[in-house]
Design a protein around this motif. Sequence first.
Motif, PDB file in Angstrom:
ATOM      1  N   ARG A   1       0.821  -1.211   0.000  1.00 38.97           N
ATOM      2  CA  ARG A   1       0.000   0.000   0.000  1.00 38.97           C
ATOM      3  C   ARG A   1       0.856   1.263   0.000  1.00 38.97           C
ATOM      4  NH1 ARG A   1      -2.169   3.461   3.589  1.00 38.97           N
ATOM      5  NH2 ARG A   1      -1.146   2.443   5.348  1.00 38.97           N
ATOM      6  N   ARG A   2       2.051   1.182   0.622  1.00 38.58           N
ATOM      7  CA  ARG A   2       2.871   2.387   0.799  1.00 38.58           C
ATOM      8  C   ARG A   2       4.188   2.340   0.005  1.00 38.58           C
ATOM      9  NH1 ARG A   2       4.896   3.341   5.678  1.00 38.58           N
ATOM     10  NH2 ARG A   2       4.933   1.171   6.329  1.00 38.58           N
ATOM     11  N   ILE A   3       4.312   1.366  -0.903  1.00 42.94           N
ATOM     12  CA  ILE A   3       5.613   1.084  -1.509  1.00 42.94           C
ATOM     13  C   ILE A   3       6.152   2.242  -2.349  1.00 42.94           C
ATOM     14  CG2 ILE A   3       4.762   0.017  -3.639  1.00 42.94           C
ATOM     15  CD1 ILE A   3       7.721  -1.154  -1.432  1.00 42.94           C
ATOM     16  N   PHE A   4       5.266   3.125  -2.860  1.00 41.06           N
ATOM     17  CA  PHE A   4       5.726   4.256  -3.676  1.00 41.06           C
ATOM     18  C   PHE A   4       5.941   5.524  -2.856  1.00 41.06           C
ATOM     19  CE2 PHE A   4       3.904   1.459  -6.890  1.00 41.06           C
ATOM     20  CZ  PHE A   4       4.827   1.556  -7.919  1.00 41.06           C
ATOM     21  N   ASN A   5       5.800   5.432  -1.526  1.00 34.93           N
ATOM     22  CA  ASN A   5       6.036   6.597  -0.669  1.00 34.93           C
ATOM     23  C   ASN A   5       7.534   6.869  -0.545  1.00 34.93           C
ATOM     24  OD1 ASN A   5       3.308   6.616  -0.311  1.00 34.93           O
ATOM     25  ND2 ASN A   5       3.327   6.037   1.836  1.00 34.93           N
ATOM     26  N   GLU A   6       7.888   8.134  -0.353  1.00 40.41           N
ATOM     27  CA  GLU A   6       9.289   8.520  -0.180  1.00 40.41           C
ATOM     28  C   GLU A   6       9.895   7.823   1.033  1.00 40.41           C
ATOM     29  OE1 GLU A   6      12.794   9.672  -0.608  1.00 40.41           O
ATOM     30  OE2 GLU A   6      11.496  10.742  -1.975  1.00 40.41           O
ATOM     31  N   GLY A   7      11.063   7.204   0.841  1.00 43.98           N
ATOM     32  CA  GLY A   7      11.784   6.563   1.941  1.00 43.98           C
ATOM     33  C   GLY A   7      11.248   5.203   2.347  1.00 43.98           C
ATOM     34  N   MET A   8      10.200   4.725   1.678  1.00 49.76           N
ATOM     35  CA  MET A   8       9.583   3.453   2.057  1.00 49.76           C
ATOM     36  C   MET A   8      10.379   2.273   1.503  1.00 49.76           C
ATOM     37  SD  MET A   8       7.302   1.597   3.440  1.00 49.76           S
ATOM     38  CE  MET A   8       6.796  -0.118   3.266  1.00 49.76           C
ATOM     39  N   ARG A   9      10.723   1.334   2.389  1.00 50.85           N
ATOM     40  CA  ARG A   9      11.361   0.092   1.973  1.00 50.85           C
ATOM     41  C   ARG A   9      10.594  -1.070   2.602  1.00 50.85           C
ATOM     42  NH1 ARG A   9      17.359  -0.839   2.294  1.00 50.85           N
ATOM     43  NH2 ARG A   9      16.968  -1.814   0.274  1.00 50.85           N
ATOM     44  N   GLY A  10      10.364  -2.104   1.815  1.00 52.49           N
ATOM     45  CA  GLY A  10       9.572  -3.229   2.281  1.00 52.49           C
ATOM     46  C   GLY A  10      10.291  -4.059   3.343  1.00 52.49           C
ATOM     47  N   LYS A  11       9.501  -4.898   4.014  1.00 54.16           N
ATOM     48  CA  LYS A  11      10.059  -5.757   5.072  1.00 54.16           C
ATOM     49  C   LYS A  11      10.973  -6.840   4.503  1.00 54.16           C
ATOM     50  CE  LYS A  11       6.006  -5.177   8.089  1.00 54.16           C
ATOM     51  NZ  LYS A  11       5.187  -4.397   7.158  1.00 54.16           N
ATOM     52  N   ASN A  12      10.901  -7.045   3.179  1.00 53.19           N
ATOM     53  CA  ASN A  12      11.668  -8.127   2.559  1.00 53.19           C
ATOM     54  C   ASN A  12      13.036  -7.690   2.046  1.00 53.19           C
ATOM     55  OD1 ASN A  12      10.674  -6.500   0.506  1.00 53.19           O
ATOM     56  ND2 ASN A  12      10.481  -8.184  -0.954  1.00 53.19           N
ATOM     57  N   VAL A  13      13.460  -6.444   2.352  1.00 56.21           N
ATOM     58  CA  VAL A  13      14.699  -5.944   1.739  1.00 56.21           C
ATOM     59  C   VAL A  13      15.943  -6.566   2.361  1.00 56.21           C
ATOM     60  CG1 VAL A  13      13.648  -3.774   1.082  1.00 56.21           C
ATOM     61  CG2 VAL A  13      14.800  -3.939   3.292  1.00 56.21           C
ATOM     62  N   GLY A  14      15.838  -7.052   3.614  1.00 54.14           N
ATOM     63  CA  GLY A  14      17.007  -7.649   4.267  1.00 54.14           C
ATOM     64  C   GLY A  14      18.141  -6.648   4.364  1.00 54.14           C
ATOM     65  N   ASN A  15      19.335  -7.093   3.985  1.00 55.57           N
ATOM     66  CA  ASN A  15      20.506  -6.196   4.031  1.00 55.57           C
ATOM     67  C   ASN A  15      20.844  -5.617   2.661  1.00 55.57           C
ATOM     68  OD1 ASN A  15      21.382  -8.489   2.796  1.00 55.57           O
ATOM     69  ND2 ASN A  15      23.166  -8.829   4.121  1.00 55.57           N
ATOM     70  N   LYS A  16      19.884  -5.679   1.733  1.00 56.02           N
ATOM     71  CA  LYS A  16      20.138  -5.135   0.395  1.00 56.02           C
ATOM     72  C   LYS A  16      20.219  -3.614   0.471  1.00 56.02           C
ATOM     73  CE  LYS A  16      17.677  -8.894  -1.951  1.00 56.02           C
ATOM     74  NZ  LYS A  16      17.140  -9.588  -0.777  1.00 56.02           N
TER      75      LYS A  16
ATOM     76  N   HIS B   1      14.027   5.574  -2.321  1.00 58.28           N
ATOM     77  CA  HIS B   1      13.724   6.749  -3.140  1.00 58.28           C
ATOM     78  C   HIS B   1      13.323   6.375  -4.568  1.00 58.28           C
ATOM     79  CE1 HIS B   1      13.910  10.849  -4.651  1.00 58.28           C
ATOM     80  NE2 HIS B   1      14.710  10.439  -5.620  1.00 58.28           N
ATOM     81  N   GLY B   2      13.794   5.229  -5.055  1.00 52.98           N
ATOM     82  CA  GLY B   2      13.619   4.873  -6.459  1.00 52.98           C
ATOM     83  C   GLY B   2      12.177   4.822  -6.917  1.00 52.98           C
ATOM     84  N   LEU B   3      11.323   4.113  -6.167  1.00 56.23           N
ATOM     85  CA  LEU B   3       9.933   3.984  -6.579  1.00 56.23           C
ATOM     86  C   LEU B   3       9.188   5.308  -6.429  1.00 56.23           C
ATOM     87  CD1 LEU B   3       8.981   0.452  -5.188  1.00 56.23           C
ATOM     88  CD2 LEU B   3       9.372   1.101  -7.566  1.00 56.23           C
ATOM     89  N   HIS B   4       9.578   6.097  -5.428  1.00 56.36           N
ATOM     90  CA  HIS B   4       8.953   7.415  -5.275  1.00 56.36           C
ATOM     91  C   HIS B   4       9.326   8.308  -6.458  1.00 56.36           C
ATOM     92  CE1 HIS B   4       7.156  10.827  -3.284  1.00 56.36           C
ATOM     93  NE2 HIS B   4       8.276  11.515  -3.413  1.00 56.36           N
ATOM     94  N   PHE B   5      10.574   8.214  -6.918  1.00 57.46           N
ATOM     95  CA  PHE B   5      11.007   8.953  -8.107  1.00 57.46           C
ATOM     96  C   PHE B   5      10.169   8.524  -9.319  1.00 57.46           C
ATOM     97  CE2 PHE B   5      13.542   8.886 -12.003  1.00 57.46           C
ATOM     98  CZ  PHE B   5      13.880  10.231 -12.124  1.00 57.46           C
TER      99      PHE B   5
END
Length: 480
Positions: free
Chosen positions: A406-421, A426-430
């Motif tokens: 629901r919030r994946i395109f918000n500025e600074g938002m990173r999903g719970k699945n990112v781990g240590n990546k 910023h990319g999706l918000h851009f």
Amino acid sequence: MNIYCPTDPPEFSSVLARIRQKYDDYENYAFSILQDRAIMAFFDLAQEYETLDNFYRICVFVPKEFFDFDCCLYLVDAETKRLQMACDSLTGLSVCGMEPPPEIRISDSSYEAGDSFVSPIKGNLRWLAAKPPAKADEVIGMFEVFPLSYFGEKDKLFFEKYANRIGYNLHHKMITIQNEKHLKFINTLIADIEHNVITPNMLYKVFLNNFRKRLSEMEEIYKTWSEKIESPECKNCKQVKEIEKLRLDAINIHAELIKQYNEIEKHYQNTSLFLESLLRREHFEKGAFVLRRKPCNFRKEIIEPQLDRYRARLERRGIRIDEHLGGIPDEEIPLAVDIGLISQVYANLFSNAEKYCEEVPNEFGQPVKFMAYGREIIKDFFGKGRHGIKFNVFTTGPHLDQEDARRIFNEGMRGKNVGNKPGTGHGLHFIKKIIEVHDGVVGYEPTPLGNNFYFILPLQGNSPQDQKTEQSATGDACPV
């Protein structure tokens, strides 16, 4: 009269509640006519005069002229966090920068100091909330009024409220001045970028052209060399084998230089495209992305150059690439976009594919790991007769958490699945900003085997050719 309408949004009732609360507050304050006039005069003059010096004078001389109370304005120094005198009604600005009397201290509530009444000056909480916590100091100054012995019943409350008005106006002026400084810096930066970045970068094109010319000359030299070696005069030459070896070495070196040149040229073209589209003067002048649209072949001019950048990285991670683009010929799609900005949309999507694509079992239980992209026409997406074209980038892997999605395109938002990546969110918000300025929309959808990120742009025009394009694309969706 109650003007509330049930169809108004919920925040409207909140605004009405605050208005009514203010009405009750002012009834309870029961300020005198002279006090009300002083507040109105302060507001009028605070808007009339723009400089801080004149604002300081207004703060201390309004009470002096209306009530014959003397005042002193103290402000917290941003660096030392200590109070400094800014202005008083006795000597004006001549006290600016001086240390306050020892009995005047920073406090978040009013207090008495000898025959003076001192109230805190607080900044705008909404602006303070946008600052880093270490710098979000609510109290930005103190306001001293004297003699306290002449105060009437309502004077303490009045000067507390007066100090509040000083705080909100002062903070607004400070932010305005800061923004003006930022704008001046940005305008200077634009000129620096054009002079020190864009123009020098263009010189690389000249260098690459000369480099390519020299490579062509080198090719002509070893062709001539080959003809000489193969001539009858050289057949019996004792050094022919050694010369032949040198010739082959030259051919190999030339081939390697051509390969490196092609890589450098592609990198230059991509970097130039991104620099030009991101550091465009119009963006800074308008305070928003300004498009330079032109018709293009999406596959050749946007998708393939970005895919070439990421192909080796994707393959190193074992990610297969499905390059099926659908049955719509590029030249039949009436679409004009800002090529540089949309290229960066695909760069971000392919970068995410590299980072987050994971192996999953397919319907036969076999492990698969791939990225796919495609497109489809969506009839009437933007309204009757206003069709959209949906561009998809799919990767295999677990679906996103519903809240993350629901919030994946918000500025600074990173999903719970990112781990240590690595990433900033910023990319999706851009992507969202760029697509929206193209009058499009972005979205995410879980699909069988993985996740599909997409954007939809308006299909331009409504000609018979457009209808032909639509009919040829019906049912021919993304391969995911």
